[in-house]
Scaffold this motif. Sequence first.
Motif, mmCIF file in Angstrom:
data_model
loop_
_atom_site.group_PDB
_atom_site.id
_atom_site.type_symbol
_atom_site.label_atom_id
_atom_site.label_comp_id
_atom_site.label_asym_id
_atom_site.label_seq_id
_atom_site.Cartn_x
_atom_site.Cartn_y
_atom_site.Cartn_z
ATOM 1 N N ASP A 72 0.227 -6.461 -6.589
ATOM 2 C CA ASP A 72 0.861 -5.619 -7.605
ATOM 3 C C ASP A 72 0.841 -4.194 -7.066
ATOM 4 O O ASP A 72 -0.209 -3.548 -7.019
ATOM 5 N N GLU A 73 2.007 -3.712 -6.646
ATOM 6 C CA GLU A 73 2.063 -2.415 -5.975
ATOM 7 C C GLU A 73 1.504 -1.279 -6.830
ATOM 8 O O GLU A 73 0.760 -0.426 -6.329
ATOM 9 N N ALA A 74 1.835 -1.272 -8.117
ATOM 10 C CA ALA A 74 1.329 -0.199 -8.983
ATOM 11 C C ALA A 74 -0.188 -0.245 -9.070
ATOM 12 O O ALA A 74 -0.864 0.787 -9.004
ATOM 13 N N MET A 75 -0.741 -1.458 -9.196
ATOM 14 C CA MET A 75 -2.196 -1.596 -9.269
ATOM 15 C C MET A 75 -2.830 -1.207 -7.935
ATOM 16 O O MET A 75 -3.858 -0.535 -7.904
ATOM 17 N N LEU A 76 -2.225 -1.630 -6.838
ATOM 18 C CA LEU A 76 -2.725 -1.277 -5.510
ATOM 19 C C LEU A 76 -2.793 0.240 -5.352
ATOM 20 O O LEU A 76 -3.822 0.779 -4.937
ATOM 21 N N LEU A 77 -1.726 0.912 -5.719
ATOM 22 C CA LEU A 77 -1.692 2.364 -5.565
ATOM 23 C C LEU A 77 -2.697 3.048 -6.480
ATOM 24 O O LEU A 77 -3.331 4.029 -6.081
ATOM 25 N N GLU A 78 -2.872 2.530 -7.672
ATOM 26 C CA GLU A 78 -3.870 3.098 -8.580
ATOM 27 C C GLU A 78 -5.283 2.891 -8.021
ATOM 28 O O GLU A 78 -6.118 3.794 -8.064
ATOM 29 N N PHE A 79 -5.539 1.687 -7.487
ATOM 30 C CA PHE A 79 -6.853 1.400 -6.918
ATOM 31 C C PHE A 79 -7.167 2.304 -5.742
ATOM 32 O O PHE A 79 -8.216 2.953 -5.704
ATOM 33 N N VAL A 80 -6.263 2.380 -4.755
ATOM 34 C CA VAL A 80 -6.571 3.180 -3.564
ATOM 35 C C VAL A 80 -6.665 4.661 -3.911
ATOM 36 O O VAL A 80 -7.464 5.379 -3.313
ATOM 37 N N ALA A 81 -5.888 5.120 -4.892
ATOM 38 C CA ALA A 81 -6.006 6.522 -5.320
ATOM 39 C C ALA A 81 -7.386 6.767 -5.921
ATOM 40 O O ALA A 81 -8.004 7.807 -5.661
ATOM 41 N N SER A 82 -7.886 5.798 -6.687
ATOM 42 C CA SER A 82 -9.207 5.959 -7.297
ATOM 43 C C SER A 82 -10.321 5.963 -6.256
ATOM 44 O O SER A 82 -11.402 6.500 -6.498
ATOM 45 N N GLU A 83 -10.056 5.387 -5.103
ATOM 46 C CA GLU A 83 -11.034 5.327 -4.015
ATOM 47 C C GLU A 83 -10.769 6.355 -2.923
ATOM 48 O O GLU A 83 -11.488 6.384 -1.912
ATOM 49 N N SER A 84 -9.712 7.140 -3.089
ATOM 50 C CA SER A 84 -9.310 8.139 -2.078
ATOM 51 C C SER A 84 -9.100 7.491 -0.707
ATOM 52 O O SER A 84 -9.563 8.000 0.319
ATOM 53 N N LEU A 85 -8.395 6.363 -0.715
ATOM 54 C CA LEU A 85 -8.115 5.623 0.510
ATOM 55 C C LEU A 85 -6.612 5.416 0.647
ATOM 56 O O LEU A 85 -5.894 5.405 -0.349
ATOM 57 N N PRO A 86 -6.135 5.201 1.870
ATOM 58 C CA PRO A 86 -4.708 4.893 2.038
ATOM 59 C C PRO A 86 -4.442 3.444 1.623
ATOM 60 O O PRO A 86 -5.337 2.591 1.710
ATOM 61 N N PRO A 87 -3.239 3.150 1.160
ATOM 62 C CA PRO A 87 -2.914 1.771 0.756
ATOM 63 C C PRO A 87 -3.168 0.746 1.870
ATOM 64 O O PRO A 87 -3.531 -0.395 1.597
ATOM 65 N N GLU A 88 -3.009 1.172 3.111
ATOM 66 C CA GLU A 88 -3.188 0.256 4.243
ATOM 67 C C GLU A 88 -4.625 -0.255 4.354
ATOM 68 O O GLU A 88 -4.883 -1.262 5.012
ATOM 69 N N SER A 89 -5.556 0.439 3.743
ATOM 70 C CA SER A 89 -6.959 0.024 3.841
ATOM 71 C C SER A 89 -7.174 -1.359 3.233
ATOM 72 O O SER A 89 -7.998 -2.134 3.724
ATOM 73 N N VAL A 90 -6.413 -1.696 2.199
ATOM 74 C CA VAL A 90 -6.550 -3.024 1.588
ATOM 75 C C VAL A 90 -6.050 -4.088 2.555
ATOM 76 O O VAL A 90 -6.686 -5.136 2.718
ATOM 77 N N GLY A 91 -4.938 -3.833 3.225
ATOM 78 C CA GLY A 91 -4.427 -4.780 4.223
ATOM 79 C C GLY A 91 -5.401 -4.967 5.375
ATOM 80 O O GLY A 91 -5.618 -6.089 5.844
ATOM 81 N N ARG A 92 -5.997 -3.874 5.823
ATOM 82 C CA ARG A 92 -6.982 -3.986 6.910
ATOM 83 C C ARG A 92 -8.195 -4.803 6.464
ATOM 84 O O ARG A 92 -8.723 -5.619 7.215
ATOM 85 N N ALA A 93 -8.632 -4.580 5.222
ATOM 86 C CA ALA A 93 -9.777 -5.343 4.702
ATOM 87 C C ALA A 93 -9.411 -6.822 4.596
ATOM 88 O O ALA A 93 -10.228 -7.692 4.912
ATOM 89 N N ARG A 94 -8.212 -7.117 4.135
ATOM 90 C CA ARG A 94 -7.775 -8.519 4.032
ATOM 91 C C ARG A 94 -7.820 -9.182 5.415
ATOM 92 O O ARG A 94 -8.293 -10.306 5.553
ATOM 93 N N ARG A 95 -7.286 -8.491 6.413
ATOM 94 C CA ARG A 95 -7.279 -9.063 7.766
ATOM 95 C C ARG A 95 -8.697 -9.252 8.283
ATOM 96 O O ARG A 95 -9.000 -10.254 8.919
ATOM 97 N N ALA A 96 -9.591 -8.325 7.979
ATOM 98 C CA ALA A 96 -10.978 -8.443 8.412
ATOM 99 C C ALA A 96 -11.661 -9.659 7.782
ATOM 100 O O ALA A 96 -12.555 -10.246 8.381
ATOM 101 N N LEU A 97 -11.178 -10.047 6.606
ATOM 102 C CA LEU A 97 -11.739 -11.233 5.925
ATOM 103 C C LEU A 97 -10.994 -12.513 6.302
ATOM 104 O O LEU A 97 -11.260 -13.560 5.757
ATOM 105 N N GLY A 98 -10.049 -12.401 7.216
ATOM 106 C CA GLY A 98 -9.299 -13.581 7.660
ATOM 107 C C GLY A 98 -8.055 -13.851 6.866
ATOM 108 O O GLY A 98 -7.512 -14.955 6.915
ATOM 109 N N GLY A 99 -7.552 -12.842 6.146
ATOM 110 C CA GLY A 99 -6.400 -13.042 5.275
ATOM 111 C C GLY A 99 -5.043 -12.884 5.926
ATOM 112 O O GLY A 99 -4.043 -13.187 5.325
ATOM 113 N N GLY A 100 -4.983 -12.413 7.153
ATOM 114 C CA GLY A 100 -3.693 -12.231 7.804
ATOM 115 C C GLY A 100 -2.875 -11.136 7.149
ATOM 116 O O GLY A 100 -3.377 -10.337 6.386
ATOM 117 N N GLU A 101 -1.594 -11.124 7.449
ATOM 118 C CA GLU A 101 -0.687 -10.099 6.910
ATOM 119 C C GLU A 101 -0.347 -10.412 5.469
ATOM 120 O O GLU A 101 -0.165 -11.556 5.105
#
Length: 102
Positions: A72-101
């Motif tokens: 959910d793009e709106a939720m993603l953007l709200e989450f990363v804003a609350s954490e002061s992180l770029p949106p790409e950080s969630v994708g990197r975390a997913r890949r680190a957990l074996g989630g792929g693209e």
Amino acid sequence: MKVSRELHDPRRAKAAEPPAAELALRALAFLARDEERVARFLALTGLDAGDLRDLLGDHGFHLAVLDHVAGDEAMLLEFVASESLPPESVGRARRALGGGEA
């Protein structure tokens, strides 16, 4: 001792990204702060609130939380804003957990 200006330039400061599992737990806390968001997550995953404690250390669960937020793009953007992180950080975390693209 001379210190480079670049080290003190706030425009270059970037928040350190937390490890993938920690980011997933932060995302879960973000979901839990809103009754509708957490209810939707629980409904879509088939879990109930009592299951969450047992799953906190499970990488598959971490991936499910990040997938849910990233879906959910709106939720993603709200989450990363609350954490002061770029949106790409969630994708990197997913890949680190074996989630792929996403």
